[in-house]
Design a protein around this motif. Structure first.
Motif, short mmCIF file in Angstrom:
data_model
loop_
_atom_site.label_atom_id
_atom_site.label_comp_id
_atom_site.label_asym_id
_atom_site.label_seq_id
_atom_site.Cartn_x
_atom_site.Cartn_y
_atom_site.Cartn_z
N TYR A 82 0.81 -1.22 0.00
CA TYR A 82 0.00 0.00 0.00
C TYR A 82 0.84 1.27 0.00
O TYR A 82 0.34 2.33 -0.32
CB TYR A 82 -1.00 0.02 1.17
CG TYR A 82 -0.41 0.32 2.51
CD1 TYR A 82 -0.10 -0.71 3.38
CD2 TYR A 82 -0.16 1.61 2.92
CE1 TYR A 82 0.45 -0.46 4.62
CE2 TYR A 82 0.40 1.88 4.17
CZ TYR A 82 0.69 0.83 5.01
OH TYR A 82 1.24 1.10 6.22
N MET A 148 -1.90 -11.50 4.07
CA MET A 148 -2.61 -10.34 4.60
C MET A 148 -2.88 -10.50 6.10
O MET A 148 -2.74 -9.56 6.88
CB MET A 148 -3.92 -10.13 3.85
CG MET A 148 -3.71 -9.62 2.43
SD MET A 148 -5.27 -9.69 1.50
CE MET A 148 -4.67 -9.33 -0.16
N ARG A 159 -5.73 -8.83 15.30
CA ARG A 159 -6.56 -7.82 14.63
C ARG A 159 -7.28 -8.36 13.40
O ARG A 159 -8.40 -7.92 13.10
CB ARG A 159 -5.69 -6.62 14.22
CG ARG A 159 -6.47 -5.46 13.61
CD ARG A 159 -7.43 -4.82 14.61
NE ARG A 159 -8.22 -3.74 14.03
CZ ARG A 159 -9.18 -3.09 14.66
NH1 ARG A 159 -9.47 -3.40 15.91
NH2 ARG A 159 -9.85 -2.13 14.08
N TRP A 160 -6.64 -9.27 12.67
CA TRP A 160 -7.28 -9.80 11.45
C TRP A 160 -8.65 -10.40 11.78
O TRP A 160 -9.66 -9.99 11.21
CB TRP A 160 -6.37 -10.85 10.80
CG TRP A 160 -6.95 -11.47 9.57
CD1 TRP A 160 -7.61 -12.68 9.49
CD2 TRP A 160 -6.94 -10.95 8.23
NE1 TRP A 160 -7.99 -12.92 8.20
CE2 TRP A 160 -7.60 -11.88 7.41
CE3 TRP A 160 -6.44 -9.77 7.66
CZ2 TRP A 160 -7.77 -11.68 6.03
CZ3 TRP A 160 -6.60 -9.58 6.29
CH2 TRP A 160 -7.27 -10.52 5.50
N ALA A 162 -10.41 -10.03 14.38
CA ALA A 162 -11.30 -9.09 15.07
C ALA A 162 -11.87 -8.03 14.15
O ALA A 162 -12.84 -7.35 14.50
CB ALA A 162 -10.54 -8.42 16.22
N SER A 163 -11.30 -7.85 12.98
CA SER A 163 -11.80 -6.84 12.05
C SER A 163 -12.86 -7.46 11.14
O SER A 163 -13.15 -8.65 11.22
CB SER A 163 -10.65 -6.22 11.26
OG SER A 163 -10.01 -7.22 10.48
N ARG A 164 -13.45 -6.65 10.26
CA ARG A 164 -14.56 -7.16 9.44
C ARG A 164 -14.07 -8.26 8.48
O ARG A 164 -13.19 -8.05 7.69
CB ARG A 164 -15.21 -6.01 8.67
CG ARG A 164 -16.54 -6.41 8.03
CD ARG A 164 -16.39 -6.81 6.57
NE ARG A 164 -15.95 -5.67 5.79
CZ ARG A 164 -15.12 -5.78 4.77
NH1 ARG A 164 -14.61 -6.94 4.42
NH2 ARG A 164 -14.77 -4.69 4.10
N GLN A 165 -14.71 -9.42 8.64
CA GLN A 165 -14.39 -10.60 7.83
C GLN A 165 -15.64 -11.11 7.15
O GLN A 165 -16.74 -10.89 7.66
CB GLN A 165 -13.78 -11.71 8.72
CG GLN A 165 -12.42 -11.36 9.31
CD GLN A 165 -11.33 -11.23 8.25
OE1 GLN A 165 -11.43 -11.80 7.17
NE2 GLN A 165 -10.33 -10.42 8.55
N PRO A 167 -12.85 -10.81 3.80
CA PRO A 167 -12.54 -9.76 2.82
C PRO A 167 -13.45 -9.90 1.60
O PRO A 167 -13.86 -11.02 1.26
CB PRO A 167 -11.09 -10.06 2.41
CG PRO A 167 -10.55 -10.94 3.47
CD PRO A 167 -11.70 -11.71 4.03
N THR A 168 -13.78 -8.77 0.98
CA THR A 168 -14.55 -8.84 -0.27
C THR A 168 -13.61 -9.21 -1.41
O THR A 168 -12.39 -9.06 -1.31
CB THR A 168 -15.19 -7.48 -0.59
OG1 THR A 168 -14.15 -6.54 -0.93
CG2 THR A 168 -15.97 -6.93 0.59
N GLU A 171 -11.50 -6.30 -2.43
CA GLU A 171 -10.39 -5.99 -1.53
C GLU A 171 -9.18 -6.88 -1.83
O GLU A 171 -8.04 -6.39 -1.91
CB GLU A 171 -10.83 -6.18 -0.07
CG GLU A 171 -11.74 -5.07 0.45
CD GLU A 171 -12.25 -5.32 1.86
OE1 GLU A 171 -12.53 -4.33 2.57
OE2 GLU A 171 -12.37 -6.50 2.27
N VAL A 172 -9.45 -8.16 -1.99
CA VAL A 172 -8.35 -9.09 -2.25
C VAL A 172 -7.70 -8.77 -3.59
O VAL A 172 -6.48 -8.74 -3.73
CB VAL A 172 -8.85 -10.56 -2.23
CG1 VAL A 172 -7.70 -11.52 -2.55
CG2 VAL A 172 -9.45 -10.89 -0.87
N THR A 175 -5.43 -5.54 -3.64
CA THR A 175 -4.27 -5.50 -2.75
C THR A 175 -3.12 -6.30 -3.34
O THR A 175 -3.32 -7.44 -3.75
CB THR A 175 -4.63 -6.06 -1.36
OG1 THR A 175 -5.75 -5.34 -0.87
CG2 THR A 175 -3.47 -5.92 -0.40
#
Lengths: 259, 259
Positions: A82, A148, A159-160, A162-165, A167-168, A171-172, A175
């Protein structure tokens, strides 16, 4: 545990020449310094440019084929793109070659200022690692997701999940992840106290007027600042990590000074 | 004060491509990031090596011909070689060319972890600068001394004059200083809060369970540890600098998060 500790073989590329007593080639040490760095510096030669380029990136060591591998095992380095697309465009391009784009990756930690009598005996306590290898884009979706998660959890463990899962697809797709196959590496560590030459230690004007010692330097995390749409309390996995990070980071810098 | 702010001209080498709204070419910003970095990363191509090399070094921007120059003026970068002699040997060698050895120098500061709903909207607050130029060894003694003072005072302002003076002939002789004539440069800055996509902001499962916000990150200096032959109290120029460093470093990371 009786197992032989793996080392990168010494050659013309990775040999620590100056202060070679500070050099180490142990995979576990080098990989640990890379994984503990908040930022890595990645260097490569863009086609047609007279200068090498350095990009700051984040990354983690890992093995997609054997996710249970230890830090001391042969591992790949996964880098997240990124920061800039330039490296990835180059790796895609004709300059990349069959084995990927030749890169150097540096992970550096400053642990203290070493203040001596003579300005020429001033130093830093530091831990720095470099890896040399060939970078290529990760194409396979499962390996991309593996990397990722690895990189996200490298910044904040847990964090992975715990975050929104999950990925769309977009998104994949959007990246880019680079996999660096490591060719060699080395690390250099300076710790301990201050050291001066005999003629300065015998110079009473100098010793009577100049403060000498070590000032610990460390990276710290401040009080988390909730964003405008945050609705929840800071979870334990995060607060505990920040607390541990601060404590270890501070204690390491003091321990380095006292070695 | 009404004066035009100088910028490095944009070209293929220094152009910020990804997130170009974060890019800046102002000399004052770039030089300030370099001077504020405890460590610089210097990349070059050693003759015969398949890989570029990165060395962590310390350095400061300055002008030997016009020592009163401002941060926003055209300046040279002076690098201190104690980290490794490899770069200097290369710059001395036949690969260096008439204009010096092509190098890239990076100065990077992490200011915070940006924790979003989607792992793909996670980011860092950071300030990073790169300079491109040609490095050559400083041969003249007066310029060497100028650079040594500049670099020592860059680590701790006032330390050069407060340490044992004058340098011995052997000290000056055995220390290598590189002067980088700057060809171009750029900086990239990410600050502010967290940002997520509309579909995530409308996802009540996500907003109801995931903490979002910024965790400030900064570099800190701990309690100075006197060495075994220290006989004096910590002087004011040092204690005040460490205090200011800690306060500014911490406040900057919070200000960046709130921008």
């Amino acid at each position: 545990m009786g197992r032989h500790e793996l080392e990168y073989p010494k050659d013309a590329v990775n040999l620590v020449k100056r202060h070679d007593e500070r050099g180490t080639y142990a995979l576990e040490t080098i990989h640990g310094l890379v994984n503990g760095a908040q930022l890595l510096h990645v260097s490569f030669n863009p086609p047609g440019s007279p200068f090498p380029v350095i990009l700051p990136m984040i990354g983690q060591m890992g093995s997609f084929d054997r996710p249970s591998a230890d830090l001391g095992d042969p591992l790949d380095l996964y880098l997240h793109g990124y920061v800039s697309a330039r490296l990835f465009n180059t790796a895609r391009g004709p300059g990349a070659g069959a084995g990927g784009l030749p890169v150097c990756v540096a992970a550096s930690h400053v642990d203290g200022l070493v203040l001596a009598l003579s300005p020429f005996n001033h130093s830093y306590n530091y831990r720095s690692a470099v890896l040399f290898g060939h970078a290529a884009l990760v194409e396979e979706e499962q390996e991309k997701l593996y990397a990722m998660q690895l990189i996200t959890d490298g910044v904040l463990p847990g964090r992975w999940a715990a975050s929104r899962q999950p990925p769309t697809g977009a998104e994949v797709q959007s990246t880019s992840i680079l996999r660096v196959k490591i060719a060699s590496g080395s690390a250099k560590i300076r710790d301990g106290g201050v050291s001066d030459d005999k003629h300065d230690l015998e110079n009473q004007d100098a010793t009577g007027s100049i403060w000498t010692g070590v000032v610990p330097v460390y990276s710290a995390m401040g009080e988390p600042i909730p964003g405008p749409y945050n609705k929840v309390d800071l979870p334990t996995y995060a607060s505990e990590f920040f607390q541990e990070f601060n404590q270890e980071s501070r204690e390491n810098s003091i321990a380095a000074a006292k070695k």
